[in-house]
Enzyme design. Sequence first.
Site, PDB file in Angstrom:
ATOM      1  N   ASN A 233       0.974  -1.131   0.080  1.00 29.29           N
ATOM      2  CA  ASN A 233      -0.021   0.034   0.010  1.00 29.29           C
ATOM      3  C   ASN A 233       0.886   1.317  -0.041  1.00 29.29           C
ATOM      4  O   ASN A 233       1.450   1.596   1.189  1.00 29.29           O
ATOM      5  CB  ASN A 233      -0.991   0.120   1.079  1.00 29.29           C
TER       6      ASN A 233
ATOM      7  N   ARG B  28      -2.647  -1.929  -3.614  1.00 28.08           N
ATOM      8  CA  ARG B  28      -3.982  -1.174  -3.350  1.00 28.08           C
ATOM      9  C   ARG B  28      -3.704   0.108  -4.124  1.00 28.08           C
ATOM     10  O   ARG B  28      -2.950   0.898  -4.023  1.00 28.08           O
ATOM     11  CB  ARG B  28      -3.960  -0.845  -1.734  1.00 28.08           C
TER      12      ARG B  28
ATOM     13  N   HIS C  43     -13.010   2.999   0.175  1.00 25.76           N
ATOM     14  CA  HIS C  43     -12.824   2.012   1.401  1.00 25.76           C
ATOM     15  C   HIS C  43     -13.414   0.790   0.755  1.00 25.76           C
ATOM     16  O   HIS C  43     -13.865  -0.035   1.483  1.00 25.76           O
ATOM     17  CB  HIS C  43     -13.732   2.426   2.662  1.00 25.76           C
TER      18      HIS C  43
ATOM     19  N   ARG D 250     -11.606  15.771   7.759  1.00 21.35           N
ATOM     20  CA  ARG D 250     -12.568  16.004   6.577  1.00 21.35           C
ATOM     21  C   ARG D 250     -14.100  16.273   7.140  1.00 21.35           C
ATOM     22  O   ARG D 250     -14.379  15.681   7.881  1.00 21.35           O
ATOM     23  CB  ARG D 250     -12.840  14.997   5.599  1.00 21.35           C
TER      24      ARG D 250
ATOM     25  N   GLU E 203      -7.895  -5.563   5.151  1.00 23.70           N
ATOM     26  CA  GLU E 203      -8.022  -5.098   3.481  1.00 23.70           C
ATOM     27  C   GLU E 203      -6.848  -5.916   2.932  1.00 23.70           C
ATOM     28  O   GLU E 203      -6.937  -6.034   1.871  1.00 23.70           O
ATOM     29  CB  GLU E 203      -7.689  -3.406   3.446  1.00 23.70           C
TER      30      GLU E 203
END
Length: 399
Positions: free
Chosen positions: A9, A90, A179, A240, A383
């Site tokens: 990743n 990823r 996601h 955010r 993940e």
Amino acid sequence: MSPKVLVINSGSSSIKYQLVEVDSGEALATGLVERIGQPVGAVRHDGPDGRTSLEQPVPDHEAGIATILELFATHGPKLDASELTAVGHRVVQGGDRFAGPALVDDAVEAAIDDLSTLAPLHNPPNLAGIRAARRAFPTLPHVVVFDTSFHSTLPPAAYTYAIDQEVASLYSIRRYGAHGTSHRYVSHRAAELLGKDPADVNVIVLHLGNGASATAVRGGVSVETSMGLTPLEGLVMGTRSGDIDPAVVFHLQRVAGMSTDELDDLLNRRSGMLGLSGSSDMRDVHDAVEAGDERARTALQVYYHRIRAYVGAYYAQLGRVDAIAFTAGIGENDDIVRINSLAGLERLGIAVDAERNEGRKKDECVISPDGSEVTVFVIPTNEELEIARQAVELVAQQG
Ligand code: ADP
């Protein structure tokens, strides 16, 4: 022999990696190379010898991958190309071109590069990691798994923004979500834990980490998700804003003279829990509430309110909900957030048992009372395992 996949990743200043044994789901080694491009980089490798930590310059992603290979060579496990089935990568944005994983070739690299306009902060460093890893393992298949792919099943009603469709089409403006790898893993685990086929189960997944998103999964596929063109839309996050009236942007341009970059910074990096309470980390927010900080208390109310609104909306979209699953840093560890975000939803068959909910959850568990219409789970996301599985499956199909 169980297939092994090296999962990478690659971010702008860091590379996370994991060597996954796919059948057992076990991580044989995990690690992190940080501060790439800075004078001194930080490296951590957890392998059979325990933890190795180093500080050394890591000028670019090429050097990052080389460092990872050295760590495997020196501290194990042995990373022999002949023992690896694939390298899994990823990638954040696959646009509407990738509805599933892809075997990397030059055309796929070029497509990831093209899609950088939609994810300028993510796709370029993802690609830098892929290129460096391809040079390091030229004989192995490299598989990319996109964060957006699981949401490729969204119906047009869910992915279309109500704007001029000529503009939308010219600039590829639509909801892509994010996601997805986590939402897929967790929703399918929820079905397995219910003892059912994912095709027969409706699940709402709440991925609450630094970034946060909700997804409605009907019969194993994503039908609605809270992140949009970018990961800015939806739930309140660490830094955010999530949902906001877009007119706030023009208003601040006009009255405060803020530039595009300043507004980007405001909404992506200085909003959310940070903007509301002064800290982006939920642990600090709870500490502040304990100390009587009113701002932090309100921040949490905003956070819960937004989650509850999404759960209600997704309930309405799904018609029937079998399970709700909490995951990621906050979803797995924060019992206060879990119980408060689902408070008052008993009429929808949703309840959290205070005792079952208590504490951090390292393992999968049910936190709703027995006999609840909707089973509420905590399911730690994985993940890397999901990427490794998809990589092995794709390689087997091609072979
Ligand atoms: P991401 O992968 O999006 O960066 P994570 O899924 O690792 O984020 O989640 C990070 C967040 O999880 C932290 O910002 C913190 O707010 C929260 N978190 C981690 N541990 C705990 C805990 N014990 N209690 C409450 N929140 C926690």
